[in-house]
Motif scaffolding. Sequence first.
Motif, PDB file in Angstrom:
ATOM      1  N   ILE A  27       0.616  -1.276   0.449  1.00  0.00           N
ATOM      2  CA  ILE A  27       0.029   0.302   0.308  1.00  0.00           C
ATOM      3  C   ILE A  27       1.316   1.348   0.016  1.00  0.00           C
ATOM      4  O   ILE A  27       0.446   2.123  -0.548  1.00  0.00           O
TER       5      ILE A  27
ATOM      6  N   LEU B  12       1.929   1.880  -3.470  1.00  0.00           N
ATOM      7  CA  LEU B  12       0.929   2.624  -4.491  1.00  0.00           C
ATOM      8  C   LEU B  12       1.152   3.764  -5.096  1.00  0.00           C
ATOM      9  O   LEU B  12       0.665   4.608  -4.638  1.00  0.00           O
TER      10      LEU B  12
ATOM     11  N   ALA C  71      -1.949   6.399  -3.012  1.00  0.00           N
ATOM     12  CA  ALA C  71      -2.621   6.169  -1.520  1.00  0.00           C
ATOM     13  C   ALA C  71      -1.779   6.098  -0.190  1.00  0.00           C
ATOM     14  O   ALA C  71      -3.317   6.016   0.608  1.00  0.00           O
TER      15      ALA C  71
ATOM     16  N   ILE D 139     -10.273   1.710   0.547  1.00  0.00           N
ATOM     17  CA  ILE D 139     -10.262   2.410  -0.164  1.00  0.00           C
ATOM     18  C   ILE D 139     -10.663   1.186  -1.148  1.00  0.00           C
ATOM     19  O   ILE D 139     -11.072   0.128  -1.200  1.00  0.00           O
ATOM     20  N   GLU D 140     -10.922   1.691  -2.528  1.00  0.00           N
ATOM     21  CA  GLU D 140     -11.650   1.499  -3.764  1.00  0.00           C
ATOM     22  C   GLU D 140     -10.009   1.210  -4.810  1.00  0.00           C
ATOM     23  O   GLU D 140      -9.691   1.998  -5.019  1.00  0.00           O
ATOM     24  N   ILE D 141      -9.516  -0.410  -5.185  1.00  0.00           N
ATOM     25  CA  ILE D 141      -8.964  -0.150  -6.391  1.00  0.00           C
ATOM     26  C   ILE D 141      -9.535  -1.030  -7.695  1.00  0.00           C
ATOM     27  O   ILE D 141      -9.929  -2.005  -7.533  1.00  0.00           O
TER      28      ILE D 141
ATOM     29  N   GLU E 137      -7.624   2.837 -10.608  1.00  0.00           N
ATOM     30  CA  GLU E 137      -7.641   4.166 -10.380  1.00  0.00           C
ATOM     31  C   GLU E 137      -7.671   3.575  -8.704  1.00  0.00           C
ATOM     32  O   GLU E 137      -8.599   2.507  -8.443  1.00  0.00           O
ATOM     33  N   ILE E 138      -7.410   4.388  -8.134  1.00  0.00           N
ATOM     34  CA  ILE E 138      -6.887   4.124  -6.757  1.00  0.00           C
ATOM     35  C   ILE E 138      -8.077   4.841  -5.898  1.00  0.00           C
ATOM     36  O   ILE E 138      -7.517   6.485  -6.125  1.00  0.00           O
ATOM     37  N   ASN E 139      -9.221   5.128  -5.246  1.00  0.00           N
ATOM     38  CA  ASN E 139     -10.038   5.741  -4.430  1.00  0.00           C
ATOM     39  C   ASN E 139      -9.896   5.550  -3.413  1.00  0.00           C
ATOM     40  O   ASN E 139      -9.842   4.484  -2.960  1.00  0.00           O
TER      41      ASN E 139
END
Length: 126
Positions: free
Chosen positions: A5, A8, A13, A43-45, A59-61
């Motif tokens: 993490i 990333l 991230a 955490i959304e990937i 895309e990482i949110n």
Amino acid sequence: MSISIDQLAGGGASERIQRELNKIAENVLDPNTKPDAVRKLTIEISIKPNDARQLGDAEINVKSSLAPAKGLPSAFVFDYDNEGNAVMQELRMSKDRNQTAVDDNGDIVDGTGAPLGKVVNMSPFR
């Protein structure tokens, strides 16, 4: 396979996770929120592979769900005006000296109960 993490998106991230955790900490300490409300960190990937399945755009949110501000207590009184229209007005009972109220004698007083002197009727109530 080993994905960290912290690595990333060039460390981005991890920075966003920390930023959202800071928001959660501020929200927990805010006296205007419910103390026992649940706060969440999500955490959304999202990964979209190409047709050859050899590369995937990602895309990482990172987002937080915070406790909303507590509601402010108040009360309203309801009546009809002289024309028969329904009207309402906030009932304000406060110990604030600047807050006016109507005492048991029908006189307008400040928040401490002291008379205000001559005041024009401010209420649409009959």
